[in-house]
Motif scaffolding. Structure first.
Motif, PDB file in Angstrom:
ATOM      1  N   CYS A   1       1.817   6.162   3.931  1.00  0.00           N
ATOM      2  CA  CYS A   1       1.988   5.198   2.836  1.00  0.00           C
ATOM      3  C   CYS A   1       0.854   5.451   1.831  1.00  0.00           C
ATOM      4  O   CYS A   1       0.135   6.432   1.952  1.00  0.00           O
ATOM      5  CB  CYS A   1       1.922   3.785   3.386  1.00  0.00           C
ATOM      6  SG  CYS A   1       0.360   3.474   4.253  1.00  0.00           S
ATOM      7  N   SER A   2       0.673   4.561   0.857  1.00  0.00           N
ATOM      8  CA  SER A   2      -0.361   4.777  -0.172  1.00  0.00           C
ATOM      9  C   SER A   2      -1.744   4.998   0.434  1.00  0.00           C
ATOM     10  O   SER A   2      -2.436   5.956   0.087  1.00  0.00           O
ATOM     11  CB  SER A   2      -0.452   3.580  -1.115  1.00  0.00           C
ATOM     12  OG  SER A   2       0.715   3.441  -1.869  1.00  0.00           O
TER      13      SER A   2
ATOM     14  N   ARG B   1       7.425  -2.596  15.008  1.00  0.00           N
ATOM     15  CA  ARG B   1       8.493  -3.209  14.214  1.00  0.00           C
ATOM     16  C   ARG B   1       9.763  -2.487  14.684  1.00  0.00           C
ATOM     17  O   ARG B   1      10.173  -2.672  15.810  1.00  0.00           O
ATOM     18  CB  ARG B   1       8.270  -3.010  12.713  1.00  0.00           C
ATOM     19  CG  ARG B   1       6.884  -3.411  12.225  1.00  0.00           C
ATOM     20  CD  ARG B   1       6.831  -3.669  10.726  1.00  0.00           C
ATOM     21  NE  ARG B   1       7.243  -2.525   9.903  1.00  0.00           N
ATOM     22  CZ  ARG B   1       7.033  -2.435   8.593  1.00  0.00           C
ATOM     23  NH1 ARG B   1       6.406  -3.417   7.958  1.00  0.00           N
ATOM     24  NH2 ARG B   1       7.428  -1.399   7.910  1.00  0.00           N
TER      25      ARG B   1
ATOM     26  N   ARG C   1       5.326   8.499   1.458  1.00  0.00           N
ATOM     27  CA  ARG C   1       6.094   7.394   0.878  1.00  0.00           C
ATOM     28  C   ARG C   1       5.110   6.445   0.214  1.00  0.00           C
ATOM     29  O   ARG C   1       4.440   5.652   0.864  1.00  0.00           O
ATOM     30  CB  ARG C   1       6.859   6.661   1.984  1.00  0.00           C
ATOM     31  CG  ARG C   1       7.703   7.575   2.880  1.00  0.00           C
ATOM     32  CD  ARG C   1       8.417   6.758   3.947  1.00  0.00           C
ATOM     33  NE  ARG C   1       7.511   5.953   4.741  1.00  0.00           N
ATOM     34  CZ  ARG C   1       7.113   6.246   5.969  1.00  0.00           C
ATOM     35  NH1 ARG C   1       7.545   7.327   6.575  1.00  0.00           N
ATOM     36  NH2 ARG C   1       6.281   5.449   6.604  1.00  0.00           N
ATOM     37  N   VAL C   2       4.998   6.555  -1.101  1.00  0.00           N
ATOM     38  CA  VAL C   2       3.931   5.832  -1.795  1.00  0.00           C
ATOM     39  C   VAL C   2       4.502   4.686  -2.618  1.00  0.00           C
ATOM     40  O   VAL C   2       5.325   4.898  -3.510  1.00  0.00           O
ATOM     41  CB  VAL C   2       3.104   6.793  -2.673  1.00  0.00           C
ATOM     42  CG1 VAL C   2       2.059   6.025  -3.466  1.00  0.00           C
ATOM     43  CG2 VAL C   2       2.434   7.843  -1.801  1.00  0.00           C
ATOM     44  N   GLY C   3       4.056   3.474  -2.300  1.00  0.00           N
ATOM     45  CA  GLY C   3       4.456   2.289  -3.047  1.00  0.00           C
ATOM     46  C   GLY C   3       3.331   1.821  -3.957  1.00  0.00           C
ATOM     47  O   GLY C   3       3.195   2.286  -5.095  1.00  0.00           O
ATOM     48  N   ILE C   4       2.469   0.995  -3.427  1.00  0.00           N
ATOM     49  CA  ILE C   4       1.501   0.234  -4.225  1.00  0.00           C
ATOM     50  C   ILE C   4       0.676   1.092  -5.202  1.00  0.00           C
ATOM     51  O   ILE C   4       0.429   0.689  -6.336  1.00  0.00           O
ATOM     52  CB  ILE C   4       0.593  -0.617  -3.278  1.00  0.00           C
ATOM     53  CG1 ILE C   4      -0.224  -1.645  -4.049  1.00  0.00           C
ATOM     54  CG2 ILE C   4      -0.295   0.250  -2.395  1.00  0.00           C
ATOM     55  CD1 ILE C   4       0.576  -2.790  -4.572  1.00  0.00           C
TER      56      ILE C   4
ATOM     57  N   MET D   1      14.807   2.745   4.342  1.00  0.00           N
ATOM     58  CA  MET D   1      13.855   2.664   5.456  1.00  0.00           C
ATOM     59  C   MET D   1      14.139   1.461   6.346  1.00  0.00           C
ATOM     60  O   MET D   1      13.548   1.327   7.408  1.00  0.00           O
ATOM     61  CB  MET D   1      12.423   2.559   4.908  1.00  0.00           C
ATOM     62  CG  MET D   1      12.042   3.645   3.915  1.00  0.00           C
ATOM     63  SD  MET D   1      10.312   3.494   3.376  1.00  0.00           S
ATOM     64  CE  MET D   1      10.395   1.970   2.412  1.00  0.00           C
TER      65      MET D   1
ATOM     66  N   GLU E   1      -4.803   0.645   5.456  1.00  0.00           N
ATOM     67  CA  GLU E   1      -5.640   0.172   4.351  1.00  0.00           C
ATOM     68  C   GLU E   1      -7.070  -0.123   4.800  1.00  0.00           C
ATOM     69  O   GLU E   1      -8.013  -0.067   4.026  1.00  0.00           O
ATOM     70  CB  GLU E   1      -5.097  -1.146   3.757  1.00  0.00           C
ATOM     71  CG  GLU E   1      -3.753  -1.112   3.118  1.00  0.00           C
ATOM     72  CD  GLU E   1      -2.598  -0.888   4.068  1.00  0.00           C
ATOM     73  OE1 GLU E   1      -1.663  -0.194   3.648  1.00  0.00           O
ATOM     74  OE2 GLU E   1      -2.608  -1.364   5.218  1.00  0.00           O
TER      75      GLU E   1
ATOM     76  N   TYR F   1       8.326  -3.469  -6.418  1.00  0.00           N
ATOM     77  CA  TYR F   1       7.144  -4.327  -6.319  1.00  0.00           C
ATOM     78  C   TYR F   1       7.093  -5.289  -7.510  1.00  0.00           C
ATOM     79  O   TYR F   1       6.037  -5.546  -8.086  1.00  0.00           O
ATOM     80  CB  TYR F   1       5.863  -3.498  -6.213  1.00  0.00           C
ATOM     81  CG  TYR F   1       5.712  -2.714  -4.916  1.00  0.00           C
ATOM     82  CD1 TYR F   1       6.725  -1.874  -4.465  1.00  0.00           C
ATOM     83  CD2 TYR F   1       4.557  -2.809  -4.141  1.00  0.00           C
ATOM     84  CE1 TYR F   1       6.592  -1.159  -3.273  1.00  0.00           C
ATOM     85  CE2 TYR F   1       4.417  -2.091  -2.950  1.00  0.00           C
ATOM     86  CZ  TYR F   1       5.445  -1.268  -2.527  1.00  0.00           C
ATOM     87  OH  TYR F   1       5.323  -0.559  -1.358  1.00  0.00           O
TER      88      TYR F   1
ATOM     89  N   HIS G   1       5.733   4.431  10.682  1.00  0.00           N
ATOM     90  CA  HIS G   1       4.969   3.677   9.678  1.00  0.00           C
ATOM     91  C   HIS G   1       3.656   3.238  10.306  1.00  0.00           C
ATOM     92  O   HIS G   1       3.631   2.740  11.426  1.00  0.00           O
ATOM     93  CB  HIS G   1       5.782   2.470   9.210  1.00  0.00           C
ATOM     94  CG  HIS G   1       5.167   1.736   8.059  1.00  0.00           C
ATOM     95  ND1 HIS G   1       4.739   2.370   6.906  1.00  0.00           N
ATOM     96  CD2 HIS G   1       4.910   0.420   7.873  1.00  0.00           C
ATOM     97  CE1 HIS G   1       4.249   1.476   6.062  1.00  0.00           C
ATOM     98  NE2 HIS G   1       4.338   0.290   6.621  1.00  0.00           N
TER      99      HIS G   1
ATOM    100  N   LYS H   1      11.074  -0.483  -3.258  1.00  0.00           N
ATOM    101  CA  LYS H   1      11.627  -1.690  -2.621  1.00  0.00           C
ATOM    102  C   LYS H   1      11.119  -2.934  -3.364  1.00  0.00           C
ATOM    103  O   LYS H   1      10.210  -2.828  -4.198  1.00  0.00           O
ATOM    104  CB  LYS H   1      11.215  -1.741  -1.147  1.00  0.00           C
ATOM    105  CG  LYS H   1       9.710  -1.880  -0.919  1.00  0.00           C
ATOM    106  CD  LYS H   1       9.353  -1.707   0.547  1.00  0.00           C
ATOM    107  CE  LYS H   1       7.850  -1.827   0.748  1.00  0.00           C
ATOM    108  NZ  LYS H   1       7.446  -1.435   2.110  1.00  0.00           N
TER     109      LYS H   1
ATOM    110  N   VAL I   1       8.227   4.552  -3.462  1.00  0.00           N
ATOM    111  CA  VAL I   1       8.803   3.369  -2.811  1.00  0.00           C
ATOM    112  C   VAL I   1       9.079   2.321  -3.889  1.00  0.00           C
ATOM    113  O   VAL I   1       8.165   1.871  -4.577  1.00  0.00           O
ATOM    114  CB  VAL I   1       7.861   2.825  -1.722  1.00  0.00           C
ATOM    115  CG1 VAL I   1       8.482   1.611  -1.042  1.00  0.00           C
ATOM    116  CG2 VAL I   1       7.553   3.908  -0.680  1.00  0.00           C
TER     117      VAL I   1
HETATM  118  C1  PLP Z   1       6.469  -0.387   2.036  1.00  0.00           C
HETATM  119  C2  PLP Z   1       6.487   0.839   2.837  1.00  0.00           C
HETATM  120  C3  PLP Z   1       5.786   1.979   2.412  1.00  0.00           C
HETATM  121  C4  PLP Z   1       4.885   1.980   1.187  1.00  0.00           C
HETATM  122  O1  PLP Z   1       3.713   1.251   1.433  1.00  0.00           O
HETATM  123  P1  PLP Z   1       2.539   1.183   0.325  1.00  0.00           P
HETATM  124  O2  PLP Z   1       1.360   0.710   1.093  1.00  0.00           O
HETATM  125  O3  PLP Z   1       2.978   0.222  -0.716  1.00  0.00           O
HETATM  126  O4  PLP Z   1       2.378   2.553  -0.210  1.00  0.00           O
HETATM  127  C5  PLP Z   1       5.924   3.139   3.165  1.00  0.00           C
HETATM  128  N1  PLP Z   1       6.690   3.162   4.276  1.00  0.00           N
HETATM  129  C6  PLP Z   1       7.366   2.086   4.714  1.00  0.00           C
HETATM  130  C7  PLP Z   1       8.192   2.193   5.952  1.00  0.00           C
HETATM  131  C8  PLP Z   1       7.283   0.890   4.020  1.00  0.00           C
HETATM  132  O5  PLP Z   1       7.945  -0.181   4.461  1.00  0.00           O
END
Ligand code: PLP
Length: 396
Positions: free
Chosen positions: A218-219, A147, A234-237, A95, A182, A52, A177, A48, A46
């Motif tokens: 997600c993460s 959402r 879908r891994v961001g942080i 997304m 967390e 980050y 999502h 976006k 991710v």
């Molecule tokens: C931001 C986001 C993620 C990633 O989230 P992290 O907690 O940063 O890994 C995954 N899916 C969607 C739809 C998001 O908006």
């Protein structure tokens, strides 16, 4: 390469600060995440919010070097940024916001996107037919985050529509999502979301019409809940070396039976240089107003950036920077383009000496998290506000 990127790299003069990104630490993070998810699921990075805050152009190139070829973004605008630098066989998935008028652009460029409202499918079909090109859509399920996402009655209709128009629209994904994976205290809600997602899957299964990719993680869930991995995460942080929360970190420690472990590494440092130094006599005020008065004679260094460059004003009179591997406390308010720090205890500071705003210098480190303690900002909030104009440089 985009015009924007060229403009940045072709500059002849220096910016007031710089961001360094560690390729080797990124590799460690990716390896760790891959180990957690195993070999089946695709790892979508991710990127976006300007990756980050790390810098989307530089990060996409660094991630591709680590073997990543799937990128998730929040908007068509960001998708275009990734598209301008990524390799041809990388996949981009939107997304979030894609305006009606940008749908043809997405289809033409093989950009995949979420669909969360039924009427959109008709529009996608029209464009796909007209362009004679297949559209790749991910149907987003409403499972309780409330959402975007389709409820089951609309989803049933969507499935009927997709099956009917298979040759023009690919049912590339069924996704949702999780609203707060967390936090362990929130797990009852996450479990409920997973159950509801399974209902969506069961409907598809019954109709013998399955999505190519099932993805909900997600993460936080990628690192701690194997049953959420499915076909893609879908891994961001975590990509950027941050644990999603203390809960997830402690759960990891429990799993590996250690009291301390650091498989995730920050890849980001933010640096500048001393702009000026001077001696302020006892009793004088420093900067605007009366926020700081020198109780004794002070040796100060002037730092050439401020809140307009993403340095939070909440650090006024509280935060630190590193100079010569020592902490130098901020004196007075963070101004728009300047702030001052105390170097009375640090000998021989010269104009041009390196200043670390976030990161390591000698044996000292300033973390984003220590930084955000003072300002009540989230790590991600502070980072994602760093201006795009700050040059990003890849380091080992
Ligand atoms: C931001 C986001 C993620 C990633 O989230 P992290 O907690 O940063 O890994 C995954 N899916 C969607 C739809 C998001 O908006």
């Amino acid at each position: 390469m985009t015009r924007k990127y060229q403009e940045l790299t072709r500059r002849n003069v220096r910016h007031s600060s710089r961001i360094e990104l560690s390729q080797s630490n990124l590799k460690k993070n990716i390896n760790f995440i891959k180990k957690k998810i195993g070999s089946h699921p695709i790892l979508s990075s991710v990127v976006k919010a300007n990756a980050y805050g790390h810098g989307i152009y530089t990060m996409v190139k660094m991630l591709e070097k680590c073997g990543i070829n799937h990128f998730s973004v929040a908007s068509a605008f960001e998708a275009e940024e990734v598209h301008s630098v990524c390799s041809e066989d990388s996949t981009i998935m939107i997304m979030g916001i894609l305006y009606d008028e940008d749908i043809p652009w997405a289809i033409e460029n093989d950009i995949e996107f979420y669909v969360f409202a039924l009427p959109r499918l008709k529009l996608v079909l029209e464009h796909a037919k007209r362009l004679n090109k297949k559209a790749y859509v991910h149907i987003e399920a409403e499972t309780g985050t409330n959402r975007t996402g389709m409820t089951i009655p609309f989803y049933r209709k969507a499935l009927t529509f997709l099956k009917e128009h298979e040759e023009h629209i690919a049912f590339q994904g069924l996704c949702t999502h999780l609203g707060g994976a967390e936090t362990l205290a929130n797990r009852f809600r996450i479990d409920q979301q997973i159950d509801r997602y399974k209902e969506f899957l069961a409907i598809a299964k019954k109709r013998k019409f399955m999505p190519k990719l099932r993805h909900i993680s997600c993460s936080a869930s990628a690192l701690s809940m194997p049953d959420t991995h499915l076909d893609m995460v879908r891994v961001g942080i975590a990509t950027y070396g941050f644990w999603p929360s203390p809960d997830i970190y402690y759960q990891h420690l429990q799993q590996v039976g250690k009291t301390k472990d650091s498989p995730l590494r920050r890849i980001f440092s933010w640096k500048t240089d001393v702009m000026d130094i001077k001696v302020v006599p006892k009793g004088e005020f420093i900067g605007y107003g009366t926020a700081y008065q020198a109780a004794t004679e002070k040796h100060i260094a002037v730092i050439p950036l401020g809140y307009s460059n993403g340095y939070p004003r909440g650090e006024s009179n509280r935060g630190y920077v590193l100079i010569h591997g020592r902490k130098a406390r901020i004196l007075g308010l963070i101004n728009m383009n300047l702030f001052m720090v105390d170097i009375s205890h640090i000998p021989n500071v010269q104009i041009g000496d390196e200043v670390v705003l976030i990161g390591k210098q000698k044996n000292m480190t300033i973390n984003v998290s220590s930084f955000t303690n003072y300002t009540q900002l989230l790590n991600t909030e502070m980072m994602s506000r760093l201006p795009d104009a700050i040059p990003r440089r890849i380091v080992r």
